[in-house]
Design an enzyme around this catalytic site. Structure first.
Site, mmCIF file in Angstrom:
data_model
loop_
_atom_site.group_PDB
_atom_site.id
_atom_site.type_symbol
_atom_site.label_atom_id
_atom_site.label_comp_id
_atom_site.label_asym_id
_atom_site.label_seq_id
_atom_site.Cartn_x
_atom_site.Cartn_y
_atom_site.Cartn_z
ATOM 1 C CB CYS A 161 -0.943 -0.021 1.193
ATOM 2 S SG CYS A 161 -2.028 -1.468 1.158
ATOM 3 C CB CYS B 88 -12.699 -1.716 6.507
ATOM 4 S SG CYS B 88 -12.845 -3.070 7.670
ATOM 5 C CB SER B 89 -9.286 1.517 3.781
ATOM 6 O OG SER B 89 -8.743 0.220 3.652
ATOM 7 C CG HIS C 274 -6.428 1.964 0.503
ATOM 8 N ND1 HIS C 274 -5.272 2.504 -0.038
ATOM 9 C CD2 HIS C 274 -6.013 0.945 1.318
ATOM 10 C CE1 HIS C 274 -4.218 1.841 0.420
ATOM 11 N NE2 HIS C 274 -4.642 0.888 1.240
HETATM 12 N N1 ACO Z 1 -23.500 -10.163 9.216
HETATM 13 C C1 ACO Z 1 -22.374 -10.910 9.270
HETATM 14 N N2 ACO Z 1 -21.461 -10.954 8.292
HETATM 15 C C2 ACO Z 1 -21.694 -10.228 7.186
HETATM 16 C C3 ACO Z 1 -22.849 -9.444 7.027
HETATM 17 C C4 ACO Z 1 -23.779 -9.426 8.104
HETATM 18 N N3 ACO Z 1 -24.907 -8.690 8.070
HETATM 19 N N4 ACO Z 1 -22.798 -8.835 5.855
HETATM 20 C C5 ACO Z 1 -21.640 -9.214 5.275
HETATM 21 N N5 ACO Z 1 -20.988 -10.053 6.088
HETATM 22 C C6 ACO Z 1 -19.714 -10.710 5.896
HETATM 23 C C7 ACO Z 1 -19.821 -11.759 4.844
HETATM 24 O O1 ACO Z 1 -19.131 -12.895 5.275
HETATM 25 C C8 ACO Z 1 -19.099 -11.153 3.650
HETATM 26 O O2 ACO Z 1 -18.303 -12.034 2.938
HETATM 27 P P1 ACO Z 1 -18.948 -13.074 1.840
HETATM 28 O O3 ACO Z 1 -19.977 -12.301 1.072
HETATM 29 O O4 ACO Z 1 -17.763 -13.472 1.035
HETATM 30 O O5 ACO Z 1 -19.500 -14.172 2.671
HETATM 31 C C9 ACO Z 1 -18.137 -10.178 4.308
HETATM 32 O O6 ACO Z 1 -18.779 -9.719 5.488
HETATM 33 C C10 ACO Z 1 -17.840 -8.982 3.448
HETATM 34 O O7 ACO Z 1 -19.058 -8.506 2.954
HETATM 35 P P2 ACO Z 1 -19.149 -7.818 1.549
HETATM 36 O O8 ACO Z 1 -20.588 -7.449 1.304
HETATM 37 O O9 ACO Z 1 -18.424 -8.607 0.531
HETATM 38 O O10 ACO Z 1 -18.333 -6.550 1.932
HETATM 39 P P3 ACO Z 1 -18.051 -5.278 1.128
HETATM 40 O O11 ACO Z 1 -17.900 -5.540 -0.318
HETATM 41 O O12 ACO Z 1 -18.996 -4.204 1.560
HETATM 42 O O13 ACO Z 1 -16.606 -4.951 1.725
HETATM 43 C C11 ACO Z 1 -15.026 -4.890 3.479
HETATM 44 C C12 ACO Z 1 -16.459 -4.578 3.049
HETATM 45 C C13 ACO Z 1 -14.833 -6.377 3.572
HETATM 46 C C14 ACO Z 1 -14.800 -4.252 4.824
HETATM 47 C C15 ACO Z 1 -14.067 -4.296 2.419
HETATM 48 O O14 ACO Z 1 -14.335 -2.923 2.231
HETATM 49 C C16 ACO Z 1 -12.621 -4.478 2.791
HETATM 50 O O15 ACO Z 1 -12.077 -5.568 2.680
HETATM 51 N N6 ACO Z 1 -11.913 -3.396 3.189
HETATM 52 C C17 ACO Z 1 -10.512 -3.452 3.565
HETATM 53 C C18 ACO Z 1 -9.606 -3.399 2.347
HETATM 54 C C19 ACO Z 1 -8.175 -3.680 2.726
HETATM 55 O O16 ACO Z 1 -7.885 -4.544 3.539
HETATM 56 N N7 ACO Z 1 -7.233 -2.928 2.117
HETATM 57 C C20 ACO Z 1 -5.810 -3.048 2.431
HETATM 58 C C21 ACO Z 1 -5.533 -2.299 3.660
HETATM 59 S S1 ACO Z 1 -3.959 -2.683 4.372
HETATM 60 C C22 ACO Z 1 -3.009 -1.283 4.176
HETATM 61 O O17 ACO Z 1 -3.384 -0.320 3.544
HETATM 62 C C23 ACO Z 1 -1.649 -1.189 4.834
#
Ligand code: ACO
Length: 419
Positions: A105, A239-240, A366
């Site tokens: 990153c 989260c980002s 990001h």
């Molecule tokens: N209850 C429980 N679990 C849930 C629910 C709920 N209501 N809704 C979703 N989830 C879970 C599910 O397991 C889902 O995964 P699946 O669909 O594969 O089963 C998971 O949460 C993610 O849900 P999505 O709808 O796919 O999430 P979204 O697309 O909105 O993404 C997230 C959100 C996961 C937080 C994403 O924005 C993310 O990964 N952000 C971080 C990115 C990152 O790590 N970047 C690098 C940074 S490190 C650095 O910069 C040094």
């Protein structure tokens, strides 16, 4: 390092950062699904490069070199060889040395410091750019790609969402050590969304998350990790974003500005730049960003600047706890007090030390390789009064960026002076 030859940021261009939650992002429920595609890595890169040339009035022929930040083009877009991809943007760039920098990153930050090194070595006009596309797969599969920035052998299995779990781990130990709760960290999130709602380029420009929503888990803000030790310490709003986007900027020496016919008063000057790298998988204290602290301390020593002189700052808030830890590592808050700093309003747009004025990684977005370039452009844009609705009220004299790769394993810090 303190540049031996002066280096100026001439300007640049950002594409909007888009992804899930952005009105222009095409997904299965979008009215134009099936009729229109999201921009590709090449399209984003081209638009940033051409936009940077147009907005600065610099001819492509004047660019002597280019450095491209990108982390995972091969995985998300089946595309490597970024230098040669970038020069497809303009015939007058073709044949020039363009190449890629990768530090997870912090890839964008590394592209900037390498451009600065090229100016130290004798170049006069250099381009630094960054681009990433991450929405070609699900967030879960993408998390596996991003996990290549961890120590795969020892850290990948923390969770399918490896990086969210690594920073939930930091949040857990931080909260336990300093007796703070997730509601204390949530001030960072509410600020990020409030700022992004004023920023037309932000991924989350139309999404509202206030302090109440950011402070607690809910159906729309779930705790989504499976790791039992860490899942209580992270929600979606912490989260980002998984964003697509690109940014490009032009840097020049004093001689370069003369050649381009650009007055230094149109630019900002780079005062210093540091890079620190620590071994993957070997974090000794989860409650501080030691690698970032090292880079920042070196920067302060080399430039003579003090934290209280910084008038605007871009930090790497890949997760909410990271912004809290960043403000502590950069010396704006004592250990354990980064949440209080945000709560006090000091890091808001009109605060004493505005941090991540456009929404940060949490809400501006990001696109990994573009982030470090965007940070520098945001400092430039704030110093030159170009930030529209999220402009800081007082013209900043000094600005700082901290771009981080992995779990505080590569950090690029830079300091700038308004001219
Ligand atoms: N209850 C429980 N679990 C849930 C629910 C709920 N209501 N809704 C979703 N989830 C879970 C599910 O397991 C889902 O995964 P699946 O669909 O594969 O089963 C998971 O949460 C993610 O849900 P999505 O709808 O796919 O999430 P979204 O697309 O909105 O993404 C997230 C959100 C996961 C937080 C994403 O924005 C993310 O990964 N952000 C971080 C990115 C990152 O790590 N970047 C690098 C940074 S490190 C650095 O910069 C040094």
């Amino acid at each position: 390092m303190k540049p031996q030859r002066k280096v100026f940021v001439v300007g640049g261009h950002l594409t909007p950062f888009i992804g899930k939650g952005h009105p222009d992002f095409i997904w299965k429920k979008h009215p134009e699904f099936g009729q229109r595609e999201n921009p590709t890595l090449e399209e984003l890169m081209t638009s940033a490069i051409l936009g940077a040339l147009e907005s600065t009035g610099v001819e492509a022929a004047a660019i002597e070199r280019g450095y491209v930040g990108n982390f995972a083009g091969e995985l998300f877009s089946n595309q490597g060889h970024m230098g040669a991809l970038a020069v497809r943007a303009h015939k007058d760039l073709q044949g020039k040395p363009f190449m890629r920098l990768e530090g997870a990153c912090a890839s964008g930050g590394l592209a900037v410091v390498t451009a600065v090194d090229a100016i130290q070595a004798g170049c006069d006009v250099v381009m630094a750019l960054g681009a990433e596309v991450q929405t070609t797969v699900s967030a879960r599969d993408g998390a596996g790609f991003l996990a290549r920035a961890s120590h795969w052998e020892s850290e990948r299995e923390l969770d399918d969402f490896t990086f969210p779990a690594m920073f939930a781990r930091r949040a857990k130990y931080y909260e336990e050590k300093f007796g703070v709760g997730e509601e204390d960290i949530a001030y960072v999130v509410a600020k990020a969304y409030a700022n992004a709602n004023k920023n037309p380029n932000a991924h989350m420009r139309d999404v509202k998350v206030d302090l109440e929503a950011a402070s607690q888990a809910s159906d729309t803000n779930p705790r989504f990790l499976r790791n039992e030790d860490f899942k209580d310490y992270l929600k979606v709003t912490d989260c980002s974003q998984v964003s697509d986007g690109a940014a490009a900027m032009i840097l020049a020496s004093e001689e370069g500005l003369k050649k381009l016919g650009i007055d230094p008063s149109k630019c900002v000057e780079l005062l210093g730049y540091t890079v620190a790298t620590s071994p993957l998988g070997q974090v000794s204290d989860y409650t501080t960003l030691d690698n970032t602290k090292k880079a920042a301390n070196e920067l302060y020593t080399e430039t003579g600047l003090k934290p209280e002189q910084i008038g605007v700052c871009e930090v790497h808030d890949c997760f909410a706890v990271t912004e809290v830890l960043m403000t502590e590592a950069l010396g704006f808050a004592e250990p354990g007090k980064g949440g209080e700093l945000a709560k006090s309003g000091a890091t808001a747009i009109d605060g004493k030390i505005p941090v991540n004025t456009g929404g940060g990684l949490i809400a501006f977005g990001h696109p990994v390789g573009a982030t470090g370039i965007k940070q520098v452009l945001e400092i430039y844009r704030q110093m030159k009064g170009l930030c529209g609705d999220y402009q800081v009220p007082t013209k900043p004299e000094y600005g700082l960026t901290a771009n981080m790769g992995g779990d505080d394993r590569t950090t690029v810090c830079m300091a700038f002076k308004n001219v």
